[in-house]
Design a protein around this motif. Structure first.
Motif, PDB file in Angstrom:
ATOM      1  N   LEU A 161       6.452  -9.575   4.749  1.00 23.53           N
ATOM      2  CA  LEU A 161       6.277  -8.866   3.486  1.00 23.53           C
ATOM      3  C   LEU A 161       7.015  -7.533   3.547  1.00 23.53           C
ATOM      4  O   LEU A 161       7.209  -6.965   4.625  1.00 23.53           O
ATOM      5  CB  LEU A 161       4.799  -8.593   3.203  1.00 23.53           C
ATOM      6  CG  LEU A 161       3.861  -9.790   3.013  1.00 23.53           C
ATOM      7  CD1 LEU A 161       2.421  -9.314   2.945  1.00 23.53           C
ATOM      8  CD2 LEU A 161       4.234 -10.555   1.765  1.00 23.53           C
ATOM      9  N   SER A 162       7.400  -7.034   2.383  1.00 26.98           N
ATOM     10  CA  SER A 162       7.987  -5.693   2.313  1.00 26.98           C
ATOM     11  C   SER A 162       7.877  -5.181   0.887  1.00 26.98           C
ATOM     12  O   SER A 162       7.820  -5.959  -0.072  1.00 26.98           O
ATOM     13  CB  SER A 162       9.457  -5.700   2.752  1.00 26.98           C
ATOM     14  OG  SER A 162      10.253  -6.410   1.817  1.00 26.98           O
ATOM     15  N   ALA A 163       7.815  -3.874   0.760  1.00 25.88           N
ATOM     16  CA  ALA A 163       7.798  -3.223  -0.552  1.00 25.88           C
ATOM     17  C   ALA A 163       8.453  -1.866  -0.409  1.00 25.88           C
ATOM     18  O   ALA A 163       8.151  -1.114   0.526  1.00 25.88           O
ATOM     19  CB  ALA A 163       6.373  -3.081  -1.074  1.00 25.88           C
ATOM     20  N   GLY A 164       9.367  -1.541  -1.314  1.00 26.16           N
ATOM     21  CA  GLY A 164      10.094  -0.285  -1.216  1.00 26.16           C
ATOM     22  C   GLY A 164      11.027  -0.291  -0.016  1.00 26.16           C
ATOM     23  O   GLY A 164      11.420  -1.342   0.489  1.00 26.16           O
ATOM     24  N   LYS A 165      11.365   0.890   0.452  1.00 25.92           N
ATOM     25  CA  LYS A 165      12.235   1.039   1.623  1.00 25.92           C
ATOM     26  C   LYS A 165      11.605   2.013   2.598  1.00 25.92           C
ATOM     27  O   LYS A 165      11.390   3.181   2.287  1.00 25.92           O
ATOM     28  CB  LYS A 165      13.618   1.536   1.210  1.00 25.92           C
ATOM     29  CG  LYS A 165      14.592   1.645   2.378  1.00 25.92           C
ATOM     30  CD  LYS A 165      15.959   2.116   1.917  1.00 25.92           C
ATOM     31  CE  LYS A 165      16.925   2.236   3.108  1.00 25.92           C
ATOM     32  NZ  LYS A 165      18.253   2.733   2.681  1.00 25.92           N
ATOM     33  N   VAL A 166      11.298   1.516   3.795  1.00 22.84           N
ATOM     34  CA  VAL A 166      10.696   2.351   4.836  1.00 22.84           C
ATOM     35  C   VAL A 166      11.781   3.174   5.512  1.00 22.84           C
ATOM     36  O   VAL A 166      12.810   2.642   5.921  1.00 22.84           O
ATOM     37  CB  VAL A 166       9.973   1.480   5.884  1.00 22.84           C
ATOM     38  CG1 VAL A 166       9.385   2.353   6.983  1.00 22.84           C
ATOM     39  CG2 VAL A 166       8.893   0.641   5.220  1.00 22.84           C
ATOM     40  N   SER A 167      11.536   4.469   5.630  1.00 24.56           N
ATOM     41  CA  SER A 167      12.497   5.339   6.296  1.00 24.56           C
ATOM     42  C   SER A 167      11.810   6.628   6.723  1.00 24.56           C
ATOM     43  O   SER A 167      10.898   7.122   6.046  1.00 24.56           O
ATOM     44  CB  SER A 167      13.672   5.672   5.367  1.00 24.56           C
ATOM     45  OG  SER A 167      14.562   6.588   5.984  1.00 24.56           O
ATOM     46  N   ALA A 168      12.255   7.175   7.863  1.00 25.53           N
ATOM     47  CA  ALA A 168      11.758   8.470   8.316  1.00 25.53           C
ATOM     48  C   ALA A 168      12.454   9.615   7.583  1.00 25.53           C
ATOM     49  O   ALA A 168      12.035  10.767   7.685  1.00 25.53           O
ATOM     50  CB  ALA A 168      11.965   8.619   9.819  1.00 25.53           C
ATOM     51  N   ASP A 169      13.503   9.294   6.855  1.00 28.34           N
ATOM     52  CA  ASP A 169      14.243  10.280   6.069  1.00 28.34           C
ATOM     53  C   ASP A 169      13.728  10.238   4.628  1.00 28.34           C
ATOM     54  O   ASP A 169      13.845   9.206   3.957  1.00 28.34           O
ATOM     55  CB  ASP A 169      15.731   9.961   6.096  1.00 28.34           C
ATOM     56  CG  ASP A 169      16.573  11.014   5.384  1.00 28.34           C
ATOM     57  OD1 ASP A 169      15.988  11.886   4.693  1.00 28.34           O
ATOM     58  OD2 ASP A 169      17.807  10.966   5.501  1.00 28.34           O
ATOM     59  N   PRO A 170      13.135  11.328   4.130  1.00 30.30           N
ATOM     60  CA  PRO A 170      12.612  11.326   2.755  1.00 30.30           C
ATOM     61  C   PRO A 170      13.655  10.933   1.713  1.00 30.30           C
ATOM     62  O   PRO A 170      13.304  10.348   0.679  1.00 30.30           O
ATOM     63  CB  PRO A 170      12.151  12.778   2.552  1.00 30.30           C
ATOM     64  CG  PRO A 170      11.882  13.283   3.932  1.00 30.30           C
ATOM     65  CD  PRO A 170      12.886  12.605   4.809  1.00 30.30           C
TER      66      PRO A 170
END
Length: 270
Positions: free
Chosen positions: A72-81
């Motif tokens: 599953l996934s939703a949006g984009k995960v990133s440590a950079d805002p």
């Protein structure tokens, strides 16, 4: 979990109990921002069976992997805002255990746009049939409530159009429509099924606006029914509160317009 503070790259493994919300951090101006990876190891599963999983309201972007495969996934995960992309959806997925009957679930979560980050609800697992029936039942209940409350609001709005001298009909219809909107904007967020193209930021602003507008709508309804002493100043206050709420929700970022709502709800509940 392993939580990473933005800008420090320090991993801090810890055990947490779900649901779990990100702590508010001084280096994030007191916001619940950051990234985390949650790990759960399930044993004793059958390698020959398929399992279902339901995710609701993980704030505000996530990616779930089971035994290394994305489920599953939703949006984009990133440590950079700047790279992070928010989205909160109810989702159903399927996975299988490995040959040893184990399922390692990794859930990467990032939040740089919502006043609460992390798990806001439990994750539900079971057979695909169980998860499908359970999710369908929940969705049907919310759709039924939405349709019923909205119909009630539209009915009284139509009656008010005929008998305009009864202001209570108008305020009761507005209160019903506001509550109907909250049903599809919260919980399983049926708004994304009804309006797939609606931007996440707009949906969240409408969610909080509906919460704020409930007070003036209810107050004006009571005022029009003479349940409180007639006072022109009180009526003007409710109108001003509604206007300020609209401006507050649409002209400020989430960390400003969202944070007062929990205290506001507690105040309304007494």
């Amino acid at each position: 979990t392993r939580e990473q503070n933005q800008g420090k790259n320090q991993l801090k493994p810890q055990n947490v109990t779900l649901p779990h919300l990100f702590p508010r951090k001084a280096e994030m101006d007191g916001n619940a921002y950051g990234v985390a990876t949650y790990r759960l190891l399930i044993q004793g599963l059958s390698p020959d069976k398929e399992y279902g999983i339901q995710v609701i309201d993980i704030a505000t972007a996530y990616r779930m992997l089971v035994n290394g495969s994305q489920v599953l996934s939703a949006g984009k995960v990133s440590a950079d805002p700047k790279e992070h992309d928010s989205m909160m959806l109810e989702q159903l997925g399927l996975f299988r255990a490995n040959a040893s009957g184990q399922a390692e679930i990794l859930l990467e979560v990032s939040n740089f746009s919502y006043f609460e980050g992390g798990f806001r609800n439990f994750i539900t697992m079971g057979t695909p049939e169980q998860i499908g029936r359970y999710a369908s039942y929940q969705d049907l209940v919310e759709i039924f409530l939405f349709a019923t409350i909205l119909s009630l609001g539209l009915f009284f709005l139509a009656v008010y159009a005929v008998y305009r001298r009864f202001d209570a009909l108008l305020y009761f219809s507005l209160l019903s429509i506001i509550n109907a909107a909250r049903v599809i904007l919260r919980g399983h967020r049926q708004i994304y099924d009804l309006l797939p193209q609606i931007p996440w930021d707009l949906a969240v602003r409408l969610e909080f606006l509906a919460g704020y507008l409930a007070l003036p709508a209810f107050g004006l309804f009571l005022y029009s029914m003479d349940y409180v002493k007639r006072n022109r100043t009180l009526q003007i206050f409710y109108y001003c509160f509604a206007v300020v709420s609209v401006l507050f929700c649409f002209l400020t970022p989430n960390e400003i317009y969202a944070n007062p709502l929990p205290y506001y709800v507690k105040l309304m509940q007494g």
